[in-house]
Design an enzyme around this catalytic site. Structure first.
Site, PDB file in Angstrom:
ATOM      1  N   GLN A  98      -9.396   9.735   7.941  1.00 32.68           N
ATOM      2  CA  GLN A  98      -9.171   8.349   8.370  1.00 32.68           C
ATOM      3  C   GLN A  98      -8.139   7.705   7.435  1.00 32.68           C
ATOM      4  O   GLN A  98      -7.661   6.616   7.690  1.00 32.68           O
ATOM      5  CB  GLN A  98     -10.459   7.535   8.302  1.00 32.68           C
ATOM      6  N   ARG A 153       0.828  -1.211   0.000  1.00 30.09           N
ATOM      7  CA  ARG A 153       0.000   0.000   0.000  1.00 30.09           C
ATOM      8  C   ARG A 153       0.856   1.253   0.000  1.00 30.09           C
ATOM      9  O   ARG A 153       0.533   2.242  -0.648  1.00 30.09           O
ATOM     10  CB  ARG A 153      -0.963  -0.022   1.192  1.00 30.09           C
ATOM     11  N   ALA A 160     -16.760  12.086  -5.165  1.00 26.66           N
ATOM     12  CA  ALA A 160     -16.228  13.292  -4.506  1.00 26.66           C
ATOM     13  C   ALA A 160     -15.580  14.224  -5.526  1.00 26.66           C
ATOM     14  O   ALA A 160     -15.750  15.447  -5.466  1.00 26.66           O
ATOM     15  CB  ALA A 160     -15.216  12.871  -3.445  1.00 26.66           C
ATOM     16  N   HIS A 198      -5.835   8.067  11.816  1.00 25.28           N
ATOM     17  CA  HIS A 198      -5.482   6.643  11.784  1.00 25.28           C
ATOM     18  C   HIS A 198      -4.034   6.428  11.369  1.00 25.28           C
ATOM     19  O   HIS A 198      -3.663   5.320  10.967  1.00 25.28           O
ATOM     20  CB  HIS A 198      -6.415   5.886  10.822  1.00 25.28           C
TER      21      HIS A 198
HETATM   22  C1  BV8 Z   1     -10.975   1.912  19.108  1.00 24.16           C
HETATM   23  C2  BV8 Z   1      -5.974   1.709   9.642  1.00 24.16           C
HETATM   24  C3  BV8 Z   1     -10.923   1.957  21.469  1.00 24.16           C
HETATM   25  C4  BV8 Z   1      -5.865   0.408   9.003  1.00 24.16           C
HETATM   26  C5  BV8 Z   1      -8.235   1.724  10.341  1.00 24.16           C
HETATM   27  C6  BV8 Z   1     -18.438  -3.065  17.514  1.00 24.16           C
HETATM   28  C7  BV8 Z   1     -19.237  -1.940  17.380  1.00 24.16           C
HETATM   29  C8  BV8 Z   1     -18.678  -0.667  17.292  1.00 24.16           C
HETATM   30  C9  BV8 Z   1     -17.285  -0.497  17.326  1.00 24.16           C
HETATM   31  C10 BV8 Z   1     -16.505  -1.625  17.452  1.00 24.16           C
HETATM   32  C11 BV8 Z   1     -17.051  -2.898  17.553  1.00 24.16           C
HETATM   33  N1  BV8 Z   1     -16.042  -3.778  17.649  1.00 24.16           N
HETATM   34  C12 BV8 Z   1     -14.869  -3.110  17.624  1.00 24.16           C
HETATM   35  C13 BV8 Z   1     -15.142  -1.795  17.539  1.00 24.16           C
HETATM   36  C14 BV8 Z   1     -14.180  -0.699  17.483  1.00 24.16           C
HETATM   37  C15 BV8 Z   1     -13.537  -0.636  16.108  1.00 24.16           C
HETATM   38  C16 BV8 Z   1     -14.601  -0.513  15.029  1.00 24.16           C
HETATM   39  O1  BV8 Z   1     -15.174   0.550  14.832  1.00 24.16           O
HETATM   40  N2  BV8 Z   1     -14.828  -1.626  14.312  1.00 24.16           N
HETATM   41  C17 BV8 Z   1     -15.833  -1.595  13.273  1.00 24.16           C
HETATM   42  C18 BV8 Z   1     -15.309  -2.363  12.055  1.00 24.16           C
HETATM   43  C19 BV8 Z   1     -17.122  -2.196  13.813  1.00 24.16           C
HETATM   44  N3  BV8 Z   1     -12.740   0.584  16.118  1.00 24.16           N
HETATM   45  C20 BV8 Z   1     -11.483   0.533  16.589  1.00 24.16           C
HETATM   46  O2  BV8 Z   1     -10.922  -0.491  16.927  1.00 24.16           O
HETATM   47  C21 BV8 Z   1     -10.789   1.868  16.714  1.00 24.16           C
HETATM   48  N4  BV8 Z   1     -10.219   1.978  18.023  1.00 24.16           N
HETATM   49  O3  BV8 Z   1     -12.174   1.766  19.098  1.00 24.16           O
HETATM   50  O4  BV8 Z   1     -10.200   2.007  20.252  1.00 24.16           O
HETATM   51  C22 BV8 Z   1     -11.095   3.344  21.977  1.00 24.16           C
HETATM   52  C23 BV8 Z   1     -11.528   4.353  21.142  1.00 24.16           C
HETATM   53  C24 BV8 Z   1     -11.706   5.637  21.672  1.00 24.16           C
HETATM   54  C25 BV8 Z   1     -11.448   5.896  23.007  1.00 24.16           C
HETATM   55  C26 BV8 Z   1     -10.999   4.855  23.837  1.00 24.16           C
HETATM   56  C27 BV8 Z   1     -10.838   3.584  23.323  1.00 24.16           C
HETATM   57  C28 BV8 Z   1      -9.646   1.993  15.733  1.00 24.16           C
HETATM   58  C29 BV8 Z   1     -10.212   2.140  14.357  1.00 24.16           C
HETATM   59  C30 BV8 Z   1      -9.069   2.383  13.387  1.00 24.16           C
HETATM   60  C31 BV8 Z   1      -8.809   1.114  12.619  1.00 24.16           C
HETATM   61  N5  BV8 Z   1      -7.874   1.419  11.549  1.00 24.16           N
HETATM   62  N6  BV8 Z   1      -7.330   2.082   9.455  1.00 24.16           N
HETATM   63  C32 BV8 Z   1      -5.490   0.633   7.581  1.00 24.16           C
HETATM   64  O5  BV8 Z   1      -5.834   1.686   6.980  1.00 24.16           O
HETATM   65  O6  BV8 Z   1      -4.883  -0.293   7.083  1.00 24.16           O
HETATM   66  S1  BV8 Z   1      -9.847   1.777   9.915  1.00 24.16           S
HETATM   67  C33 BV8 Z   1     -10.034   1.708   8.227  1.00 24.16           C
HETATM   68  O7  BV8 Z   1     -11.439   1.844   8.010  1.00 24.16           O
HETATM   69  C34 BV8 Z   1      -9.407   2.868   7.457  1.00 24.16           C
HETATM   70  O8  BV8 Z   1      -8.793   3.845   8.258  1.00 24.16           O
HETATM   71  C35 BV8 Z   1     -10.600   3.497   6.795  1.00 24.16           C
HETATM   72  O9  BV8 Z   1     -10.456   4.833   6.542  1.00 24.16           O
HETATM   73  C36 BV8 Z   1     -11.621   3.227   7.818  1.00 24.16           C
HETATM   74  C37 BV8 Z   1     -13.033   3.495   7.469  1.00 24.16           C
HETATM   75  O10 BV8 Z   1     -13.273   2.974   6.211  1.00 24.16           O
HETATM   76  P1  BV8 Z   1     -13.729   4.049   5.104  1.00 24.16           P
HETATM   77  O11 BV8 Z   1     -12.682   5.092   5.013  1.00 24.16           O
HETATM   78  O12 BV8 Z   1     -15.116   4.480   5.396  1.00 24.16           O
HETATM   79  O13 BV8 Z   1     -13.658   3.178   3.791  1.00 24.16           O
HETATM   80  P2  BV8 Z   1     -14.762   2.169   3.292  1.00 24.16           P
HETATM   81  O14 BV8 Z   1     -14.150   1.334   2.222  1.00 24.16           O
HETATM   82  O15 BV8 Z   1     -15.411   1.508   4.473  1.00 24.16           O
HETATM   83  O16 BV8 Z   1     -15.878   3.113   2.635  1.00 24.16           O
HETATM   84  C38 BV8 Z   1     -15.551   3.863   1.485  1.00 24.16           C
HETATM   85  C39 BV8 Z   1     -16.770   4.721   1.194  1.00 24.16           C
HETATM   86  O17 BV8 Z   1     -16.455   5.588   0.129  1.00 24.16           O
HETATM   87  C40 BV8 Z   1     -17.979   3.913   0.757  1.00 24.16           C
HETATM   88  O18 BV8 Z   1     -19.114   4.357   1.478  1.00 24.16           O
HETATM   89  C41 BV8 Z   1     -18.145   4.256  -0.738  1.00 24.16           C
HETATM   90  O19 BV8 Z   1     -19.512   4.355  -1.113  1.00 24.16           O
HETATM   91  C42 BV8 Z   1     -17.503   5.612  -0.805  1.00 24.16           C
HETATM   92  N7  BV8 Z   1     -16.881   5.918  -2.093  1.00 24.16           N
HETATM   93  C43 BV8 Z   1     -16.216   5.066  -2.932  1.00 24.16           C
HETATM   94  N8  BV8 Z   1     -15.754   5.763  -3.990  1.00 24.16           N
HETATM   95  C44 BV8 Z   1     -16.112   7.063  -3.810  1.00 24.16           C
HETATM   96  C45 BV8 Z   1     -16.840   7.161  -2.604  1.00 24.16           C
HETATM   97  N9  BV8 Z   1     -17.333   8.326  -2.146  1.00 24.16           N
HETATM   98  C46 BV8 Z   1     -17.123   9.427  -2.898  1.00 24.16           C
HETATM   99  N10 BV8 Z   1     -16.434   9.416  -4.073  1.00 24.16           N
HETATM  100  C47 BV8 Z   1     -15.929   8.257  -4.558  1.00 24.16           C
HETATM  101  N11 BV8 Z   1     -15.251   8.265  -5.723  1.00 24.16           N
END
Ligand code: BV8
Ligand code: ZN
Length: 239
Positions: free
Chosen positions: A94, A62, A223, A112
């Site tokens: 992010q 990446r 976007a 992130h």
């Molecule tokens: C934390 C680094 C504790 C990796 C990333 C159950 C319920 C709720 C939460 C949790 C749960 N179980 C666990 C959790 C917590 C967990 C979480 O949220 N899990 C999810 C999956 C349920 N979160 C964590 O662990 C976080 N830490 O909670 O710590 C804490 C927190 C606060 C205070 C105290 C303690 C850590 C999260 C960070 C993880 N690391 N990235 C890497 O990059 O390799 S996350 C990863 O997903 C990326 O950073 C990415 O940015 C992020 C989100 O994804 P998106 O950016 O949204 O990308 P995605 O593909 O999903 O969507 C793309 C969108 O773009 C789509 O909607 C599409 O339609 C649109 N699109 C496509 N093309 C276009 C477009 N839009 C416009 N124009 C286009 N051309």
């Protein structure tokens, strides 16, 4: 909801979707990054302990991809917005691809982490990824010889600058969310916080995001197509 005028502060949150038109794969779309890898294997601290070489190969690939990508009109529109608003503009991303920095944004928080940085698991020394030897299966620290890891916030780890982001959410009258599926917390919760503090929430996304019930105004599409005109319209009353 607070009025939008020449004193308004705007906060922008971006996700992988804003980089899609630069050729960078998103996570959860069709052909997304998570199709090839289990999140648990490549984006968690446990996965890194279990198989650091697998994790490094995922992030090296990446990182190398970022070397041949450039900001697209969506990134450039946000740079134009910062140029016009100055410190009334802040951008939280992010994304770890560095494209907002390449576009010239300064008021930027990479919550992130970044593919362009790594750090030592022993002494915490920070390295530019471009400055380490990526040909070796695993990179080690030149100071203490411990293993280096990507400066990426993995699942289960706490994102960077959450306190600062909370302050920015409190003082913003407008939250613009671009290119994120609203799946990952705490980032996906910022829209609720912004609404709670009386901000208007606007989203630009290819598909309706998961947290769309908190979105006041939704622009469906790419976007790169939508942001340039949206920014020009906003500047008629925000600047
Ligand atoms: C934390 C680094 C504790 C990796 C990333 C159950 C319920 C709720 C939460 C949790 C749960 N179980 C666990 C959790 C917590 C967990 C979480 O949220 N899990 C999810 C999956 C349920 N979160 C964590 O662990 C976080 N830490 O909670 O710590 C804490 C927190 C606060 C205070 C105290 C303690 C850590 C999260 C960070 C993880 N690391 N990235 C890497 O990059 O390799 S996350 C990863 O997903 C990326 O950073 C990415 O940015 C992020 C989100 O994804 P998106 O950016 O949204 O990308 P995605 O593909 O999903 O969507 C793309 C969108 O773009 C789509 O909607 C599409 O339609 C649109 N699109 C496509 N093309 C276009 C477009 N839009 C416009 N124009 C286009 N051309
Ligand atoms: Zn070290």
């Amino acid at each position: 909801m607070k009025p939008l005028d020449r004193k308004s502060h705007i906060l922008v949150l971006t996700g992988a979707g804003i980089s899609a038109e630069s050729g960078i794969r998103t996570f959860r779309d069709v052909n997304g990054l998570w199709e090839d890898h289990r999140v648990e294997d490549v984006a968690t601290p446990e996965g890194f302990v279990r198989d650091p070489q697998l994790v490094w190969s995922f992030y090296k690939q990446r990182f190398q991809q970022t070397l041949t990508t450039a900001p697209n009109p969506g990134h450039l529109a946000l740079k134009k917005l910062e140029d016009a608003l100055g410190d009334r503009f802040w951008l939280v991303t992010q994304n770890v691809d560095g494209l907002h920095e390449d576009a010239g944004n300064k008021n930027l928080i990479e919550m992130h982490g970044s593919l362009h940085r790594c750090f030592c698991t022993g002494c915490g020394a920070i390295y530019q990824t471009s400055a380490i030897d990526l040909d070796s299966p695993l990179p080690f620290c030149s100071a203490c010889e411990m293993l280096l890891r990507p400066d990426i916030v993995w699942f289960g780890e706490i994102p960077y600058q959450l306190g600062r982001i909370e302050q920015l959410l409190k003082k913003s009258q407008l939250l613009l969310i671009v290119g994120t599926s609203g799946t990952v917390y705490p980032a996906a919760g910022f829209v609720m916080t912004a609404r709670y503090f009386g901000a208007k929430t606007v989203a630009v996304n290819l598909d309706p995001p998961h947290n769309s019930s908190f979105i006041d105004e939704f622009h469906q599409g790419k976007a790169g197509d939508i942001l340039p005109d949206l920014v020009d319209r906003w500047l008629t009353y925000l600047k």
